[in-house]
Design an enzyme around this catalytic site. Structure first.
Site, PDB file in Angstrom:
ATOM      1  N   ARG A  83       0.779  -1.374   0.127  1.00 43.82           N
ATOM      2  CA  ARG A  83      -0.140  -0.059  -0.008  1.00 43.82           C
ATOM      3  C   ARG A  83       0.839   1.274  -0.039  1.00 43.82           C
ATOM      4  NH1 ARG A  83      -2.234  -3.395  -0.940  1.00 43.82           N
ATOM      5  NH2 ARG A  83      -4.053  -4.541  -0.316  1.00 43.82           N
ATOM      6  N   SER A 141     -11.004  -0.995   3.342  1.00 45.72           N
ATOM      7  CA  SER A 141     -10.350  -0.746   4.630  1.00 45.72           C
ATOM      8  C   SER A 141     -10.093   0.463   5.154  1.00 45.72           C
ATOM      9  CB  SER A 141      -9.244  -1.788   4.150  1.00 45.72           C
ATOM     10  OG  SER A 141      -9.506  -3.123   3.576  1.00 45.72           O
ATOM     11  N   GLU A 166      -5.696   3.998   5.956  1.00 46.65           N
ATOM     12  CA  GLU A 166      -5.318   3.635   4.497  1.00 46.65           C
ATOM     13  C   GLU A 166      -5.915   4.924   3.755  1.00 46.65           C
ATOM     14  OE1 GLU A 166      -6.030  -0.128   2.801  1.00 46.65           O
ATOM     15  OE2 GLU A 166      -7.181   1.146   1.003  1.00 46.65           O
TER      16      GLU A 166
HETATM   17  C1  LIG Z   1     -15.613  -1.090  -1.304  1.00 46.34           C
HETATM   18  C2  LIG Z   1     -14.161  -0.902  -1.463  1.00 46.34           C
HETATM   19  C3  LIG Z   1     -13.181  -1.818  -1.420  1.00 46.34           C
HETATM   20  C4  LIG Z   1     -11.839  -1.533  -1.593  1.00 46.34           C
HETATM   21  N1  LIG Z   1     -11.188  -2.513  -1.777  1.00 46.34           N
HETATM   22  C5  LIG Z   1      -9.721  -2.255  -2.109  1.00 46.34           C
HETATM   23  C6  LIG Z   1      -8.872  -3.310  -2.200  1.00 46.34           C
HETATM   24  O1  LIG Z   1      -9.103  -4.687  -2.213  1.00 46.34           O
HETATM   25  N2  LIG Z   1      -7.379  -3.163  -2.314  1.00 46.34           N
HETATM   26  C7  LIG Z   1      -7.019  -1.826  -2.355  1.00 46.34           C
HETATM   27  O2  LIG Z   1      -5.819  -1.683  -2.569  1.00 46.34           O
HETATM   28  N3  LIG Z   1      -7.820  -0.690  -2.293  1.00 46.34           N
HETATM   29  C8  LIG Z   1      -9.246  -0.915  -2.092  1.00 46.34           C
HETATM   30  N4  LIG Z   1     -10.063   0.244  -1.891  1.00 46.34           N
HETATM   31  C9  LIG Z   1      -9.384   1.389  -1.942  1.00 46.34           C
HETATM   32  C10 LIG Z   1      -9.843   1.995  -3.249  1.00 46.34           C
HETATM   33  O3  LIG Z   1     -10.557   1.639  -4.145  1.00 46.34           O
HETATM   34  C11 LIG Z   1      -8.205   2.200  -4.214  1.00 46.34           C
HETATM   35  O4  LIG Z   1      -7.281   2.697  -3.156  1.00 46.34           O
HETATM   36  C12 LIG Z   1      -8.489   2.917  -5.530  1.00 46.34           C
HETATM   37  O5  LIG Z   1      -7.190   2.838  -6.148  1.00 46.34           O
HETATM   38  C13 LIG Z   1      -8.825   4.484  -5.384  1.00 46.34           C
HETATM   39  O6  LIG Z   1      -9.132   4.670  -6.477  1.00 46.34           O
HETATM   40  P1  LIG Z   1      -9.978   6.348  -6.757  1.00 46.34           P
HETATM   41  O7  LIG Z   1     -10.040   6.637  -8.425  1.00 46.34           O
HETATM   42  O8  LIG Z   1     -11.370   6.101  -6.255  1.00 46.34           O
HETATM   43  O9  LIG Z   1      -8.941   7.408  -6.052  1.00 46.34           O
HETATM   44  P2  LIG Z   1      -9.533   8.516  -5.121  1.00 46.34           P
HETATM   45  O10 LIG Z   1      -9.839   7.816  -3.866  1.00 46.34           O
HETATM   46  O11 LIG Z   1     -10.084   9.372  -5.983  1.00 46.34           O
HETATM   47  O12 LIG Z   1      -7.802   8.892  -4.828  1.00 46.34           O
HETATM   48  C14 LIG Z   1      -7.055   8.243  -3.925  1.00 46.34           C
HETATM   49  C15 LIG Z   1      -5.784   8.887  -3.901  1.00 46.34           C
HETATM   50  O13 LIG Z   1      -5.067   9.020  -5.168  1.00 46.34           O
HETATM   51  C16 LIG Z   1      -4.742  10.339  -5.693  1.00 46.34           C
HETATM   52  N5  LIG Z   1      -5.034  10.284  -7.120  1.00 46.34           N
HETATM   53  C17 LIG Z   1      -6.155   9.867  -7.712  1.00 46.34           C
HETATM   54  N6  LIG Z   1      -6.068  10.127  -9.196  1.00 46.34           N
HETATM   55  C18 LIG Z   1      -4.484  10.546  -9.256  1.00 46.34           C
HETATM   56  C19 LIG Z   1      -4.261  10.962 -10.284  1.00 46.34           C
HETATM   57  N7  LIG Z   1      -4.674  10.924 -11.531  1.00 46.34           N
HETATM   58  N8  LIG Z   1      -2.926  11.672 -10.247  1.00 46.34           N
HETATM   59  C20 LIG Z   1      -2.415  11.871  -9.093  1.00 46.34           C
HETATM   60  N9  LIG Z   1      -2.898  11.349  -7.908  1.00 46.34           N
HETATM   61  C21 LIG Z   1      -4.270  10.760  -7.996  1.00 46.34           C
HETATM   62  C22 LIG Z   1      -5.733  11.247  -4.958  1.00 46.34           C
HETATM   63  O14 LIG Z   1      -5.428  12.476  -4.651  1.00 46.34           O
HETATM   64  C23 LIG Z   1      -5.611  10.551  -3.432  1.00 46.34           C
HETATM   65  O15 LIG Z   1      -4.556  10.571  -2.754  1.00 46.34           O
HETATM   66  C24 LIG Z   1     -11.288  -0.123  -1.860  1.00 46.34           C
HETATM   67  C25 LIG Z   1     -12.303   0.876  -1.657  1.00 46.34           C
HETATM   68  C26 LIG Z   1     -13.818   0.489  -1.347  1.00 46.34           C
HETATM   69  C27 LIG Z   1     -14.675   1.794  -1.342  1.00 46.34           C
END
Ligand SMILES: Cc1cc2nc3c(=O)[nH]c(=O)nc-3n(C[C@H](O)[C@H](O)[C@H](O)COP(=O)(O)OP(=O)(O)OC[C@H]3O[C@@H](n4cnc5c(N)ncnc54)[C@H](O)[C@@H]3O)c2cc1C
Length: 380
Positions: A178, A257, A363
């Site tokens: 992570r 998480s 996280e």
């Molecule tokens: C139900 C659920 C289950 C999940 N399961 C997992 C899992 O199994 N494993 C896991 O690792 N994660 C999991 N996650 C967490 C999450 O889905 C991941 O971390 C995912 O990659 C976040 O993507 P997002 O586009 O929603 O990012 P956001 O939440 O919008 O952003 C997350 C971070 O990334 C940065 N960011 C986003 N896009 C960019 C970009 N283009 N350039 C620079 N920075 C950027 C943002 O500034 C922020 O710091 C889960 C979340 C939920 C709600």
């Protein structure tokens, strides 16, 4: 002579910038106040234009993907929130390898589904993770025995220091559990615009996670399950834990998480083990669940620590609680504020610390908070 006004007018906002946009509906936790400015950028030129405008205005910029790993402050974000919505997927074949490239705004699970459908191995265990491709390298998403960093070859970013687009190779990304350079030294510096993966054509599915292995066996899968079988199994396992975003799920408003699994060095592990054994929370013959982590460390499931510290699935305080299906997911039961979420998170953190001496670290990324408001949680 040229006619001019003094003071000069402020730079015109790029087309598409919206003012005072509520962020709560753009996050899966559904909490938080507005962004002073918000822009969805569909190409690199727009990202550059927005960054230049924000610089001239002297305002902060934050990046947002699908909002599935962020907690937005109740006051919102007093700057520009940039949603990098660059699309496009392409691929090239060479021998048994496939180079798959996707824009930062492509849905992560759509990319995984496409890879599985074509028989390209390497992403199948990451099925069902919400969010966009651009966020995948940020925390090196992982699940069921795979991490994005296993197959990422390049992360293409706009370097805000130089304004140039750079390709950062896997070694440069410094992927860890992570973790990546984008969460550390490169935090705030790099805007991800696209990611390239190297996958194996007609390759075998990865089945190394015991829970996945057991589930596949119980479903009667053969010794070498297909990519599609593994994808379906992962989706089903995630559904059972409310780790899939599905409408109508009472646990849907979460960030997945809320804490990372602590990875302990030898000394910390010995201390934690002694505290857990002394706490009398182990059943007869039961051992503490643990997994080897890099550098000789030991990973202990945070969900297990939370439950054994006395916080049960479905328990909580009014608007905030633990998921009824997963002790690691904090759920907005409806009407929660960011403050409510933080209060509950601190309660869990303090409970585990007091009982077992292990400090849980969140996280999700905190957006719009002052450093002093969250430093006790994030530790910097
Ligand atoms: C139900 C659920 C289950 C999940 N399961 C997992 C899992 O199994 N494993 C896991 O690792 N994660 C999991 N996650 C967490 C999450 O889905 C991941 O971390 C995912 O990659 C976040 O993507 P997002 O586009 O929603 O990012 P956001 O939440 O919008 O952003 C997350 C971070 O990334 C940065 N960011 C986003 N896009 C960019 C970009 N283009 N350039 C620079 N920075 C950027 C943002 O500034 C922020 O710091 C889960 C979340 C939920 C709600």
């Amino acid at each position: 002579m040229r006619r001019s006004t003094f003071p000069p007018p402020p730079p015109r906002a790029p087309e598409g910038v919206q003012e005072n946009v509520l962020l709560a509906p753009r996050t899966t936790l559904c909490v938080g106040g507005p962004a002073a400015h918000f822009l969805e950028a569909r190409d690199e030129t727009k990202v550059l234009e927005a960054l230049a405008w924000a610089r001239k205005q002297g305002i902060d910029v934050a990046f947002l993907g699908g909002g599935s790993n962020v907690l937005v402050a109740d006051r919102g974000f007093d700057g520009l929130v940039l949603r990098v919505a660059i699309g496009g997927i392409n691929h090239a074949m060479e021998g048994d390898r496939v180079t798959l490239s996707a824009g930062a705004g492509v849905s992560w699970d759509a990319l995984v589904a496409m890879a599985v459908e074509h028989g390209w191995a390497g992403l199948e265990c990451l099925s069902g993770i919400p969010g966009d491709v651009g966020a995948a390298p940020i925390q090196n998403i992982g699940a069921y025995g795979q991490e994005a960093g296993d197959t990422i070859t390049f992360v293409y970013c706009i370097d805000r220091r130089s304004g140039a687009t750079v390709g950062i190779d896997r070694a440069g990304c410094r992927f860890g559990y992570r973790d990546s350079i984008f969460k550390r030294r490169g935090r705030g510096r790099f805007v991800v615009v696209g990611v390239t993966f190297s996958l194996q054509r007609n390759g075998p599915a990865t089945v190394r996670y015991p829970e996945l292995e057991r589930f596949l066996r119980s479903e009667g899968a053969g010794a070498s399950p297909s990519l599609a079988e593994v994808r379906q199994a992962v989706l089903e396992l995630r559904r059972r834990k409310s780790m899939l975003l599905e409408s109508g799920d009472e646990n849907a408003r979460s960030a997945g998480s809320f804490f990372v699994n602590p990875t302990l060095d030898e000394e910390e592990w010995a201390r934690a083990r002694a505290r857990i054994e002394a706490a009398g929370v182990l059943g007869g013959g039961e051992s503490i669940p643990q997994f080897p982590a890099s550098g000789g460390r030991v990973k202990v499931p945070a969900a297990w620590l939370i439950e054994r510290a006395g916080f049960h699935k479905g328990s909580g305080e009014g608007t905030v609680g633990l998921s009824t299906k997963h002790a690691l997911a904090i759920v907005n039961r409806g009407g929660a504020t960011a403050e409510d979420i933080l209060r509950f998170a601190r309660r869990l953190r303090d409970g585990v610390l007091a009982r077992f001496g292990v400090r849980l670290v969140p996280e999700p990324v905190f957006l719009g908070f002052q450093p002093h408001e969250i430093e006790d949680l994030v530790g910097h």
